[in-house]
Design an enzyme around this catalytic site. Structure first.
Site, mmCIF file in Angstrom:
data_model
loop_
_atom_site.group_PDB
_atom_site.id
_atom_site.type_symbol
_atom_site.label_atom_id
_atom_site.label_comp_id
_atom_site.label_asym_id
_atom_site.label_seq_id
_atom_site.Cartn_x
_atom_site.Cartn_y
_atom_site.Cartn_z
ATOM 1 N N LYS A 202 1.629 8.642 4.297
ATOM 2 C CA LYS A 202 0.609 8.717 3.240
ATOM 3 C C LYS A 202 0.088 10.133 3.033
ATOM 4 C CE LYS A 202 -0.746 3.901 3.141
ATOM 5 N NZ LYS A 202 -1.771 2.877 3.366
ATOM 6 N N ARG A 236 1.987 -0.760 10.138
ATOM 7 C CA ARG A 236 2.866 -0.876 8.959
ATOM 8 C C ARG A 236 3.566 0.458 8.764
ATOM 9 N NH1 ARG A 236 2.799 0.149 3.568
ATOM 10 N NH2 ARG A 236 3.775 -1.392 2.210
HETATM 11 C C1 PT1 Z 1 -1.667 -0.696 3.856
HETATM 12 C C2 PT1 Z 1 -0.763 -0.708 2.754
HETATM 13 C C3 PT1 Z 1 -0.335 -1.976 2.268
HETATM 14 N N1 PT1 Z 1 -0.317 0.418 2.139
HETATM 15 C C4 PT1 Z 1 -1.621 -3.038 3.908
HETATM 16 N N2 PT1 Z 1 -0.772 -3.125 2.878
HETATM 17 C C5 PT1 Z 1 0.508 0.329 1.093
HETATM 18 N N3 PT1 Z 1 -2.071 -4.183 4.499
HETATM 19 C C6 PT1 Z 1 0.930 -0.930 0.632
HETATM 20 C C7 PT1 Z 1 -0.978 7.798 -0.193
HETATM 21 O O1 PT1 Z 1 -2.147 8.189 -0.080
HETATM 22 O O2 PT1 Z 1 -2.130 0.420 4.354
HETATM 23 N N4 PT1 Z 1 -2.065 -1.857 4.404
HETATM 24 N N5 PT1 Z 1 0.510 -2.052 1.221
HETATM 25 C C8 PT1 Z 1 0.970 1.588 0.408
HETATM 26 N N6 PT1 Z 1 -0.100 2.182 -0.314
HETATM 27 C C9 PT1 Z 1 -0.307 3.572 -0.342
HETATM 28 C C10 PT1 Z 1 -1.598 4.066 -0.434
HETATM 29 C C11 PT1 Z 1 0.762 4.436 -0.238
HETATM 30 C C12 PT1 Z 1 -1.818 5.435 -0.391
HETATM 31 C C13 PT1 Z 1 0.565 5.796 -0.226
HETATM 32 C C14 PT1 Z 1 -0.735 6.325 -0.272
HETATM 33 O O3 PT1 Z 1 0.004 8.544 -0.201
#
Ligand code: PT1
Length: 258
Positions: A202, A236
């Site tokens: 992230k 995850r």
């Molecule tokens: C998470 C999660 C998710 N993250 C759960 N499910 C994502 N339970 C998708 C960035 O800042 O943490 N927990 N499902 C992916 N989402 C992101 C959010 C991907 C922020 C990248 C960023 O780069």
């Protein structure tokens, strides 16, 4: 928890929407690398992502879910749409991972009568705009308060506590400072429930290291081990093998003191 990204997202190079065969092969590789469960997501929730039409999400998800049934590990489906939840559960999903904490009015009725696991995540805003101006008076109290409110709503709907996982939602409507404060206070965010933590690749790790998404492996592994040390039950991650190795070293050197 290994990530199976069924979106056309090329940002982190892990989007597998176009090729079901590759998606299934990737999922099997994650299991071979030591994943204890898989998270299948067919709608991107990255900052700036636009909603995916329902029929498209179902079309990307269901064939892969069906192909992976009986693969030997539980299957989680990452969706906030009640129709997708119902279809996924009918197709054999074991866990619903909802970035909105089951906040759609139809979500609780969709899952209450089943026995699937449920991950309740905190998000401020929606993916399209959540990183424009995240604001909290007290991020730890507000995230913990939201999660407690969603646990109460689940109980009200007759859902047993044993089915629930909580997730502070790293990167979902949070600045780097907010994410770091949540990370420091991770042990108190679970409220007795198992915590799921997703920080893999992230942008918070990009902000710390100055590295683009394809060079965040070491940062992701470090963050995963630190999350585990702070009590995270489920990590995850994209990089299952590297995370497994790091956790094994931690377990040998820190946990198993005899
Ligand atoms: C998470 C999660 C998710 N993250 C759960 N499910 C994502 N339970 C998708 C960035 O800042 O943490 N927990 N499902 C992916 N989402 C992101 C959010 C991907 C922020 C990248 C960023 O780069």
């Amino acid at each position: 928890m290994g990530i199976v990204n069924l979106t056309p997202d090329s940002f982190s190079g892990d989007g597998l929407a176009k090729d079901r065969g590759r998606a299934v092969a990737h999922a099997e590789a994650l299991i071979a690398a030591g994943a204890d469960l898989l998270d299948l997501g067919a709608e991107s929730s990255r900052p700036g992502a636009q909603p995916t039409p329902l029929d498209e999400e179902l079309e990307r998800l269901l064939p892969v879910l069906e192909a992976l049934k009986g693969c030997g590990v539980p299957l989680s489906v990452d969706t906030y749409k009640p129709v997708v939840m119902k279809a996924a559960l009918a197709a054999g999903a074991d866990l619903i991972n909802d970035i909105s904490g089951l906040s759609d009015p139809e979500a609780l009725p969709a899952v209450a009568a089943t026995s699937c696991g449920l991950c309740l995540m905190h998000m401020q805003g929606t993916p399209g705009t959540m990183q424009q101006q995240p604001a909290y008076a007290d991020v730890v109290a507000e995230v913990a308060g939201f999660l407690a409110e969603r646990v109460a709503a689940c109980r009200q709907a007759g859902i047993a506590d044993e089915r629930l996982l909580l997730d502070p939602g790293f990167g979902f409507g949070k600045t780097l400072a907010h994410n770091l404060e949540l990370f420091r206070h991770l042990p108190q965010l679970g409220g007795g429930f198992p915590l799921l933590v997703g920080v893999s690749r992230k942008s918070m790790l990009g902000a710390i290291t100055g590295k683009p998404v394809e060079e965040r492996l070491a940062a992701s592994v470090a963050a995963a081990v630190l999350a585990a040390q702070r009590g995270a039950a489920i990590l995850r991650v994209h990089d299952v093998a590297a995370t497994r190795d790091a956790l094994a070293v931690w377990a040998a050197m820190e946990c198993d003191v005899d």
